[in-house]
Design a protein around this motif. Sequence first.
Motif, PDB file in Angstrom:
ATOM      1  N   ASP A 196      52.661 -27.084  30.557  1.00  0.00           N
ATOM      2  CA  ASP A 196      51.719 -26.949  31.666  1.00  0.00           C
ATOM      3  C   ASP A 196      50.316 -26.922  31.061  1.00  0.00           C
ATOM      4  O   ASP A 196      49.783 -25.865  30.713  1.00  0.00           O
ATOM      5  N   ALA A 197      49.727 -28.097  30.917  1.00  0.00           N
ATOM      6  CA  ALA A 197      48.444 -28.223  30.229  1.00  0.00           C
ATOM      7  C   ALA A 197      47.334 -27.441  30.925  1.00  0.00           C
ATOM      8  O   ALA A 197      46.507 -26.803  30.268  1.00  0.00           O
ATOM      9  N   ALA A 198      47.309 -27.491  32.253  1.00  0.00           N
ATOM     10  CA  ALA A 198      46.255 -26.796  32.996  1.00  0.00           C
ATOM     11  C   ALA A 198      46.349 -25.288  32.784  1.00  0.00           C
ATOM     12  O   ALA A 198      45.333 -24.612  32.580  1.00  0.00           O
ATOM     13  N   ARG A 199      47.571 -24.758  32.817  1.00  0.00           N
ATOM     14  CA  ARG A 199      47.749 -23.316  32.613  1.00  0.00           C
ATOM     15  C   ARG A 199      47.406 -22.921  31.180  1.00  0.00           C
ATOM     16  O   ARG A 199      46.803 -21.870  30.943  1.00  0.00           O
ATOM     17  N   ALA A 200      47.786 -23.754  30.226  1.00  0.00           N
ATOM     18  CA  ALA A 200      47.488 -23.465  28.822  1.00  0.00           C
ATOM     19  C   ALA A 200      45.985 -23.469  28.577  1.00  0.00           C
ATOM     20  O   ALA A 200      45.445 -22.586  27.897  1.00  0.00           O
ATOM     21  N   GLU A 201      45.307 -24.454  29.148  1.00  0.00           N
ATOM     22  CA  GLU A 201      43.854 -24.543  28.971  1.00  0.00           C
ATOM     23  C   GLU A 201      43.159 -23.339  29.600  1.00  0.00           C
ATOM     24  O   GLU A 201      42.230 -22.769  29.022  1.00  0.00           O
ATOM     25  N   ALA A 202      43.616 -22.934  30.788  1.00  0.00           N
ATOM     26  CA  ALA A 202      43.031 -21.768  31.456  1.00  0.00           C
ATOM     27  C   ALA A 202      43.290 -20.497  30.652  1.00  0.00           C
ATOM     28  O   ALA A 202      42.421 -19.621  30.542  1.00  0.00           O
ATOM     29  N   ALA A 203      44.478 -20.395  30.057  1.00  0.00           N
ATOM     30  CA  ALA A 203      44.825 -19.219  29.256  1.00  0.00           C
ATOM     31  C   ALA A 203      43.956 -19.138  28.000  1.00  0.00           C
ATOM     32  O   ALA A 203      43.539 -18.050  27.584  1.00  0.00           O
ATOM     33  N   ILE A 204      43.682 -20.284  27.394  1.00  0.00           N
ATOM     34  CA  ILE A 204      42.804 -20.326  26.220  1.00  0.00           C
ATOM     35  C   ILE A 204      41.391 -19.902  26.603  1.00  0.00           C
ATOM     36  O   ILE A 204      40.740 -19.120  25.901  1.00  0.00           O
ATOM     37  N   ARG A 205      40.923 -20.407  27.736  1.00  0.00           N
ATOM     38  CA  ARG A 205      39.575 -20.063  28.198  1.00  0.00           C
ATOM     39  C   ARG A 205      39.468 -18.554  28.456  1.00  0.00           C
ATOM     40  O   ARG A 205      38.509 -17.901  28.037  1.00  0.00           O
ATOM     41  N   ASP A 206      40.478 -17.991  29.129  1.00  0.00           N
ATOM     42  CA  ASP A 206      40.475 -16.556  29.422  1.00  0.00           C
ATOM     43  C   ASP A 206      40.533 -15.731  28.134  1.00  0.00           C
ATOM     44  O   ASP A 206      39.868 -14.700  28.011  1.00  0.00           O
ATOM     45  N   HIS A 207      41.346 -16.195  27.191  1.00  0.00           N
ATOM     46  CA  HIS A 207      41.499 -15.480  25.923  1.00  0.00           C
ATOM     47  C   HIS A 207      40.173 -15.388  25.174  1.00  0.00           C
ATOM     48  O   HIS A 207      39.769 -14.302  24.726  1.00  0.00           O
ATOM     49  N   LEU A 208      39.476 -16.504  25.059  1.00  0.00           N
ATOM     50  CA  LEU A 208      38.219 -16.501  24.317  1.00  0.00           C
ATOM     51  C   LEU A 208      37.122 -15.751  25.063  1.00  0.00           C
ATOM     52  O   LEU A 208      36.234 -15.157  24.442  1.00  0.00           O
ATOM     53  N   GLU A 209      37.189 -15.740  26.390  1.00  0.00           N
ATOM     54  CA  GLU A 209      36.243 -14.922  27.164  1.00  0.00           C
ATOM     55  C   GLU A 209      36.495 -13.440  26.895  1.00  0.00           C
ATOM     56  O   GLU A 209      35.556 -12.646  26.785  1.00  0.00           O
ATOM     57  N   THR A 210      37.766 -13.068  26.787  1.00  0.00           N
ATOM     58  CA  THR A 210      38.109 -11.676  26.484  1.00  0.00           C
ATOM     59  C   THR A 210      37.589 -11.283  25.108  1.00  0.00           C
ATOM     60  O   THR A 210      37.032 -10.192  24.923  1.00  0.00           O
ATOM     61  N   VAL A 211      37.763 -12.169  24.138  1.00  0.00           N
ATOM     62  CA  VAL A 211      37.262 -11.914  22.788  1.00  0.00           C
ATOM     63  C   VAL A 211      35.755 -11.692  22.813  1.00  0.00           C
ATOM     64  O   VAL A 211      35.237 -10.747  22.207  1.00  0.00           O
ATOM     65  N   LEU A 212      35.046 -12.546  23.529  1.00  0.00           N
ATOM     66  CA  LEU A 212      33.590 -12.435  23.611  1.00  0.00           C
ATOM     67  C   LEU A 212      33.177 -11.113  24.258  1.00  0.00           C
ATOM     68  O   LEU A 212      32.250 -10.443  23.792  1.00  0.00           O
ATOM     69  N   THR A 213      33.883 -10.712  25.306  1.00  0.00           N
ATOM     70  CA  THR A 213      33.585  -9.449  25.986  1.00  0.00           C
ATOM     71  C   THR A 213      33.779  -8.262  25.049  1.00  0.00           C
ATOM     72  O   THR A 213      32.957  -7.337  25.002  1.00  0.00           O
ATOM     73  N   ILE A 214      34.864  -8.290  24.272  1.00  0.00           N
ATOM     74  CA  ILE A 214      35.154  -7.205  23.337  1.00  0.00           C
ATOM     75  C   ILE A 214      34.075  -7.114  22.259  1.00  0.00           C
ATOM     76  O   ILE A 214      33.596  -6.028  21.921  1.00  0.00           O
ATOM     77  N   VAL A 215      33.685  -8.268  21.730  1.00  0.00           N
ATOM     78  CA  VAL A 215      32.675  -8.287  20.666  1.00  0.00           C
ATOM     79  C   VAL A 215      31.336  -7.786  21.189  1.00  0.00           C
ATOM     80  O   VAL A 215      30.648  -7.001  20.533  1.00  0.00           O
ATOM     81  N   ARG A 216      30.958  -8.220  22.380  1.00  0.00           N
ATOM     82  CA  ARG A 216      29.686  -7.767  22.959  1.00  0.00           C
ATOM     83  C   ARG A 216      29.683  -6.260  23.180  1.00  0.00           C
ATOM     84  O   ARG A 216      28.683  -5.581  22.917  1.00  0.00           O
TER      85      ARG A 216
END
Length: 221
Positions: A196-216
Motif C-alpha cells: 500500500d504505497a499511499a499508506r507507506a508514504e503517509a506513515a513515513i511522512r508522519d514518522h519524520l514529523e514526529t521526529v522533528l517535533t521531538i527534536v524541537r
Amino acid sequence: MNGEIELLQAVQREPVVKHVHRELRRAILQGRFAVQSRLVETAIAKLLNVSRTPVREAISKLELEGLVRRLPGGGVVVEDTSSKLSEVIVLRQSLEGAAARLICMRASDAELAAFRAECQSILKALPTMAVQQRANLDRKFHLHLGELSASTRLANLIEEFYEYSDSELAPAGNAAEVVQLQKQHVAIADALVARDAARAEAAIRDHLETVLTIVRARVQA
C-alpha cells in the motif's frame, strides 16, 4: 599523462575530503561552531591531521549546502543553521516516500517480510538497547528503504540526507519516545508488506514529523 595523474590524485583524496566534510558538517549542526565564527583552514587541517587541500574542498561543499558563507574580503564564516532541519525533513519525506512507492513495485515478498520481522524484533528488544545501538539501527532502517527501492541514485540521496541530519536527529533518551518511533517503523513496514504505497508514504511522512517535533521540544527544553 598529467591528466591521468591528476585524476588518480583526486580519487585518492576523495575519502579524506568526505571524512573532513562529514566531521565539519556534524560539528556545525551540533553547534560546536558559533554562528558567524570563522573557519580557519590551517587550524582545521591541524585538528583533523590532514592537509589544507581536503579542508578547502570540504568547506566548498559546506558552502553549497548553505552551512557556511564566504566573506567578500576573504575568509569563511558559519551560517545560522536553525532553519535547516525542517528543510531536510521535508526533503527526506519526499525521498523516502518515493522509495516506498518503488519498494511496493519492486521488492520481493521475502524481502518485505524480513524487513517487517526485523522491525518487530527491534521493538521487542528496545528496553535493553544502548543509545548508540538504537541510533545505528535507526540509520539501518532508513537506508534500507533506499536499498529496497532498487534505485542506486535514490538510495545515495537518502543516505546523503540522512547523514546530513543524523547529528541532530539522534534518538532521544526518553523511553516512550523511542518506543513510539519504533512502532512507526513497524507501521511503515506493515504498509510496505501490504504493498500500500499511499499508506507507506503517509506513515513515513508522519514518522519524520514526529521526529522533528521531538527534536524541537528537546532543543526548547
